[in-house]
Design a protein around this motif. Structure first.
Motif, PDB file in Angstrom:
ATOM      1  N   LEU A  16      -3.285  16.454 -20.689  1.00 26.12           N
ATOM      2  CA  LEU A  16      -3.795  15.183 -21.193  1.00 26.12           C
ATOM      3  C   LEU A  16      -4.022  15.172 -22.696  1.00 26.12           C
ATOM      4  O   LEU A  16      -3.950  14.114 -23.328  1.00 26.12           O
ATOM      5  CB  LEU A  16      -5.111  14.841 -20.495  1.00 26.12           C
ATOM      6  CG  LEU A  16      -5.034  14.527 -18.998  1.00 26.12           C
ATOM      7  CD1 LEU A  16      -6.437  14.357 -18.431  1.00 26.12           C
ATOM      8  CD2 LEU A  16      -4.210  13.271 -18.760  1.00 26.12           C
ATOM      9  N   VAL A  44       0.179  11.275 -19.614  1.00 25.90           N
ATOM     10  CA  VAL A  44      -0.623  10.304 -18.860  1.00 25.90           C
ATOM     11  C   VAL A  44       0.292   9.419 -18.021  1.00 25.90           C
ATOM     12  O   VAL A  44       0.044   9.187 -16.828  1.00 25.90           O
ATOM     13  CB  VAL A  44      -1.480   9.450 -19.814  1.00 25.90           C
ATOM     14  CG1 VAL A  44      -2.141   8.295 -19.063  1.00 25.90           C
ATOM     15  CG2 VAL A  44      -2.549  10.310 -20.479  1.00 25.90           C
ATOM     16  N   LEU A  56       1.697  11.457 -15.058  1.00 26.46           N
ATOM     17  CA  LEU A  56       0.724  11.703 -13.986  1.00 26.46           C
ATOM     18  C   LEU A  56       0.510  10.453 -13.137  1.00 26.46           C
ATOM     19  O   LEU A  56       0.422  10.520 -11.903  1.00 26.46           O
ATOM     20  CB  LEU A  56      -0.595  12.193 -14.569  1.00 26.46           C
ATOM     21  CG  LEU A  56      -0.588  13.620 -15.124  1.00 26.46           C
ATOM     22  CD1 LEU A  56      -1.871  13.909 -15.896  1.00 26.46           C
ATOM     23  CD2 LEU A  56      -0.407  14.649 -14.012  1.00 26.46           C
ATOM     24  N   LYS A  57       0.425   9.313 -13.798  1.00 25.12           N
ATOM     25  CA  LYS A  57       0.268   8.067 -13.056  1.00 25.12           C
ATOM     26  C   LYS A  57       1.482   7.815 -12.158  1.00 25.12           C
ATOM     27  O   LYS A  57       1.350   7.471 -10.982  1.00 25.12           O
ATOM     28  CB  LYS A  57       0.079   6.899 -14.024  1.00 25.12           C
ATOM     29  CG  LYS A  57      -1.257   6.892 -14.743  1.00 25.12           C
ATOM     30  CD  LYS A  57      -1.362   5.697 -15.682  1.00 25.12           C
ATOM     31  CE  LYS A  57      -2.726   5.627 -16.358  1.00 25.12           C
ATOM     32  NZ  LYS A  57      -2.840   4.443 -17.259  1.00 25.12           N
ATOM     33  N   GLU A 100      -9.322  19.203 -13.536  1.00 25.54           N
ATOM     34  CA  GLU A 100      -9.460  18.565 -14.849  1.00 25.54           C
ATOM     35  C   GLU A 100     -10.869  18.824 -15.344  1.00 25.54           C
ATOM     36  O   GLU A 100     -11.845  18.450 -14.695  1.00 25.54           O
ATOM     37  CB  GLU A 100      -9.183  17.070 -14.724  1.00 25.54           C
ATOM     38  CG  GLU A 100      -8.744  16.402 -16.017  1.00 25.54           C
ATOM     39  CD  GLU A 100      -9.913  16.195 -16.978  1.00 25.54           C
ATOM     40  OE1 GLU A 100      -9.777  16.616 -18.147  1.00 25.54           O
ATOM     41  OE2 GLU A 100     -10.946  15.633 -16.574  1.00 25.54           O
ATOM     42  N   TRP A 156     -12.450  13.010 -19.127  1.00 24.58           N
ATOM     43  CA  TRP A 156     -11.428  11.955 -19.096  1.00 24.58           C
ATOM     44  C   TRP A 156     -11.809  10.958 -17.994  1.00 24.58           C
ATOM     45  O   TRP A 156     -12.039  11.351 -16.862  1.00 24.58           O
ATOM     46  CB  TRP A 156     -10.056  12.555 -18.809  1.00 24.58           C
ATOM     47  CG  TRP A 156      -8.937  11.561 -18.927  1.00 24.58           C
ATOM     48  CD1 TRP A 156      -8.584  10.619 -18.007  1.00 24.58           C
ATOM     49  CD2 TRP A 156      -8.037  11.400 -20.021  1.00 24.58           C
ATOM     50  NE1 TRP A 156      -7.520   9.891 -18.453  1.00 24.58           N
ATOM     51  CE2 TRP A 156      -7.165  10.348 -19.696  1.00 24.58           C
ATOM     52  CE3 TRP A 156      -7.883  12.062 -21.241  1.00 24.58           C
ATOM     53  CZ2 TRP A 156      -6.144   9.924 -20.542  1.00 24.58           C
ATOM     54  CZ3 TRP A 156      -6.866  11.647 -22.102  1.00 24.58           C
ATOM     55  CH2 TRP A 156      -6.006  10.584 -21.746  1.00 24.58           C
ATOM     56  N   VAL A 197     -10.129   9.725 -13.481  1.00 25.62           N
ATOM     57  CA  VAL A 197      -9.060  10.618 -13.020  1.00 25.62           C
ATOM     58  C   VAL A 197      -8.702  10.321 -11.564  1.00 25.62           C
ATOM     59  O   VAL A 197      -7.528  10.290 -11.188  1.00 25.62           O
ATOM     60  CB  VAL A 197      -9.478  12.089 -13.187  1.00 25.62           C
ATOM     61  CG1 VAL A 197      -8.483  13.029 -12.518  1.00 25.62           C
ATOM     62  CG2 VAL A 197      -9.618  12.437 -14.665  1.00 25.62           C
ATOM     63  N   THR A 214      -4.279   3.725 -10.227  1.00 24.11           N
ATOM     64  CA  THR A 214      -3.644   3.374 -11.497  1.00 24.11           C
ATOM     65  C   THR A 214      -3.760   1.882 -11.790  1.00 24.11           C
ATOM     66  O   THR A 214      -3.775   1.484 -12.953  1.00 24.11           O
ATOM     67  CB  THR A 214      -2.158   3.777 -11.485  1.00 24.11           C
ATOM     68  OG1 THR A 214      -1.497   3.132 -10.381  1.00 24.11           O
ATOM     69  CG2 THR A 214      -2.009   5.281 -11.335  1.00 24.11           C
ATOM     70  N   LEU A 221      -5.906   7.550 -13.343  1.00 27.74           N
ATOM     71  CA  LEU A 221      -4.730   8.422 -13.289  1.00 27.74           C
ATOM     72  C   LEU A 221      -4.103   8.466 -11.903  1.00 27.74           C
ATOM     73  O   LEU A 221      -2.998   8.971 -11.736  1.00 27.74           O
ATOM     74  CB  LEU A 221      -5.107   9.845 -13.726  1.00 27.74           C
ATOM     75  CG  LEU A 221      -5.471  10.048 -15.197  1.00 27.74           C
ATOM     76  CD1 LEU A 221      -5.764  11.519 -15.468  1.00 27.74           C
ATOM     77  CD2 LEU A 221      -4.360   9.557 -16.118  1.00 27.74           C
TER      78      LEU A 221
END
Length: 649
Positions: free
Chosen positions: A331, A356, A359-360, A379, A383, A386, A390, A395
């Motif tokens: 990230l 990013v 990952l989405k 993680e 952030w 997470v 989405t 994320l």
């Protein structure tokens, strides 16, 4: 003299392709999510001739040939054809060879006179390290886990009990009388299933099983992303292990590493003489901590590779979840880098926008095809969102490891009890953010390596106090909101720091104090699985209520776990000092009899036996803002759980 078979093998038919125009279109735009069905090596029959179809992405190669045991590793006899659609894919059909063929790709780059022999990035199997060639393998297997697969959505969802036993396959159990060798996948299946059922865990999480050249990396430095390591058997042997666990109603989570890959020449690095899978600029493409290479998430073909890899394990191996390693390193562009060692994004920030986006996309795709699995992020930063969808800006992970809880809790428990009153915030602070994500509480392998010692020996005090502290720690974890994860050995009080070259110290179970620890974990798991109050509202404030967290002098906290029914509540009380507390009054929401359902100090667990003789009757004496209260005996360094006995009135 060349035989007829050798003559057949001396030709490559370049007119046969498994790739359609639509495949190429999806490949170029980064949306081919089942690429393992097209690239790599595949057993096929073409014009009534059996053989193997090969396809590899190497856009900057001048020539690519297949070399192997079938042609004595001849670099000039079996050239592949470069497709004419600018995809960069080379392909060809070699007749007369089959399953078990050992091979590599010999790549001659257009640049720098670079020549290299590469492992097939999409190979389903490979030689056991230190050998590194790929092996043609069919993945046919007859599964027997239909009942599990049909019902697993009820076992995997966020409202289900999730108690994970994290293991490293090579060191969970070994055979000392046979040269201290590993158990194979098939040998391990009955032992592991029986043990996990006995101890009550719902899932196992396996440190990476993907092929890795350096055993000491524990699987986190991968060269064979589509190959289960041959150290423990074949792909079908690994399928058997997963199948066996499923038939015993045990879920399987794999550690997955899309964050980096090692520098071994036969792997992905500098694949066709260029930085194909990794960034060319080391400020984005090289990881200083792990001396490994970082994927170029902005490249469509790399996205294809990684998303396809995630789906591959869910598809071909019936995996129930992926724990995604080192998400924080993906990230942040400045992760573990000093000023001047990283490149800001196009807006001048430190966020890796391409990662990013990847990952989405990866999470969206996984849940589209497999809505009954979980993706879990390791993680370690703040952030936001997470584990949020989405479509609301998250994320897209299903859950996230609560590294803050782990760090604060272990730091608190390492403190001598006489000083704990000055650090109570470390044990209570987690509730302030406990419901901002769908958290897993991890006591993982990372906490018992690199000189940290075992969990048991991180506890202060004499031997009795160490065990009491560890039982208290486990009890606190099971009472705290969030799913549970415990690394192997912790459940019986492993004394040595984990070492990947040794088996766990199973002989310790002959001693009552270690056996007592294991019995405590068994009962925690049993109680947890049987009490929906402890898991069905894990990720919302309505599932938790403080009773008291202000008794700093005596280091006592108490809280309620609450279910969907108003009166469905469990009281949890922790005494973080080695001093028993008598006639300690706790406010409760209802009158009636509060049964003591778990006590970490019970003699059954090798405790001192302090307790409440089965339970206590609530009195109409107000306390802690509640109309009723109970007077308790709190065991030293102990945790007690109470449940109100319901009546029909």
């Amino acid at each position: 003299m060349m035989t007829e078979k050798n003559k057949t093998c001396e030709t490559v038919n370049t007119s046969k392709s498994l790739l359609t125009d639509h495949d190429i279109y999806l490949f170029k735009e980064g949306n081919h999510f089942h690429l393992y069905e097209k690239l790599g090596s595949h057993l096929i029959t073409f014009n009534n001739v059996k053989g193997v179809y090969f396809a590899v992405w190497a856009p900057n190669a001048e020539k690519v040939s297949v070399i192997g045991d079938f042609n004595n590793w001849n670099k000039t006899s079996h050239h592949l054809r470069a497709r004419e659609d600018s995809s960069g894919i080379w392909e060809g059909f070699v007749p007369g060879i089959g399953e078990g063929t050992i091979y590599r790709y010999h790549i001659r780059s257009r640049y720098n006179n670079y020549r290299v022999d590469k492992r097939d990035p999409f190979a389903f199997y490979g030689e056991t390290p230190p050998n590194s060639a790929s092996i043609v393998r069919d993945l046919t297997y007859t599964w027997g886990d239909q009942a599990w697969m049909k019902e697993r959505s009820g076992k995997n969802n966020i409202n289900a009990p999730l108690s994970v036993y994290e293991i490293h396959l090579g060191s969970w159990r070994r055979i000392p009388e046979d040269g201290n060798r590993f158990l194979t996948y098939r040998e391990m299946a009955p032992y592991l299933a029986e043990y996990v059922k006995e101890t009550g865990f719902t899932h196992v999480e396996l440190l990476p099983v993907m092929e890795h050249p350096f055993y000491g990396s524990w699987g986190y430095q991968i060269t064979g992303f589509f190959s289960p390591t041959g150290r423990y058997g074949t792909p079908q042997d690994f399928m058997y292990l997963v199948d066996y666990l499923h038939q015993n109603e045990i879920g399987v989570i794999l550690d997955w590493v899309p964050s980096h890959f090692p520098s071994d020449e036969h792997g992905l690095v500098y694949f066709d003489g260029t930085h194909l899978y990794e960034h060319a600029d080391p400020r984005k493409g090289f990881h200083p901590d792990w001396t490994s290479y970082i994927f170029n998430y902005g490249r469509n073909e790399v996205q294809n590779f990684l998303v396809s890899n995630a789906l591959f394990w869910l598809d071909k191996y019936h995996i129930d979840g992926l724990r995604v390693d080192a998400v924080a390193s993906m990230l942040y562009l400045d992760y573990s880098r000093k000023e001047g060692e990283w490149i800001p994004n196009k807006y001048g920030g430190r966020e890796n926008i391409e990662a990013v986006s990847f990952l989405k996309k990866c999470n969206e795709t996984i849940y589209h095809f497999y809505p009954d699995v979980q993706t879990i992020a390791e993680e370690s930063t703040a952030w936001p969102m997470v584990s949020r969808p989405t479509y609301v800006g998250g994320l897209g992970f299903g859950m996230k490891w609560n590294m803050g809880w782990m760090h604060d809790t272990l730091k608190y428990f390492s403190i001598d009890p006489i000083y704990r009153k000055y650090h109570m915030n470390q044990i209570t602070f987690s509730i302030l953010y406990a419901f901002t994500e769908n958290f897993v509480l991890p006591l993982s392998h990372d906490e018992v390596v690199h000189g940290k010692g075992s969990l048991l020996y991180r506890m202060p005090g004499d031997e009795w106090q160490k065990f009491a502290n560890l039982r208290l720690l486990f009890g606190y974890m099971f009472g705290h909101p969030g799913k549970k994860l415990l690394f192997m050995g912790g459940e019986f009080g492993q004394t040595k720091e984990w070492y990947h070259e040794e088996s766990l110290s199973w002989h310790l179970l002959q001693y009552p104090i270690h056996k007592g620890m294991q019995e405590w974990v068994k009962d925690l798991n049993r109680f947890y699985r049987n009490e929906p109050v402890l898991y069905e509202i894990d990720f919302e404030y309505t599932g938790f209520e403080w009773v008291d967290f202000h008794d700093l002098d005596r280091n006592i906290i108490s809280f309620l776990r609450k279910g969907k029914t108003v009166k469905d509540q469990i009281l949890v009380v922790c005494n973080f000092t080695p001093v028993p507390r008598y006639n300690y009054r706790i406010g409760v929401p209802y009158g009636g009899f509060w049964k003591e359902v778990l006590n970490s100090d019970a003699k059954h667990y090798n405790g001192s036996g302090h307790g409440n003789l089965g339970g206590v009757e609530a009195s109409p004496l107000p306390s802690h803002g509640r109309y009723y209260s109970i007077a308790l005996t709190l065991p030293p360094l102990g945790i007690v759980f109470f449940k109100r006995e319901m009546d029909d009135k």
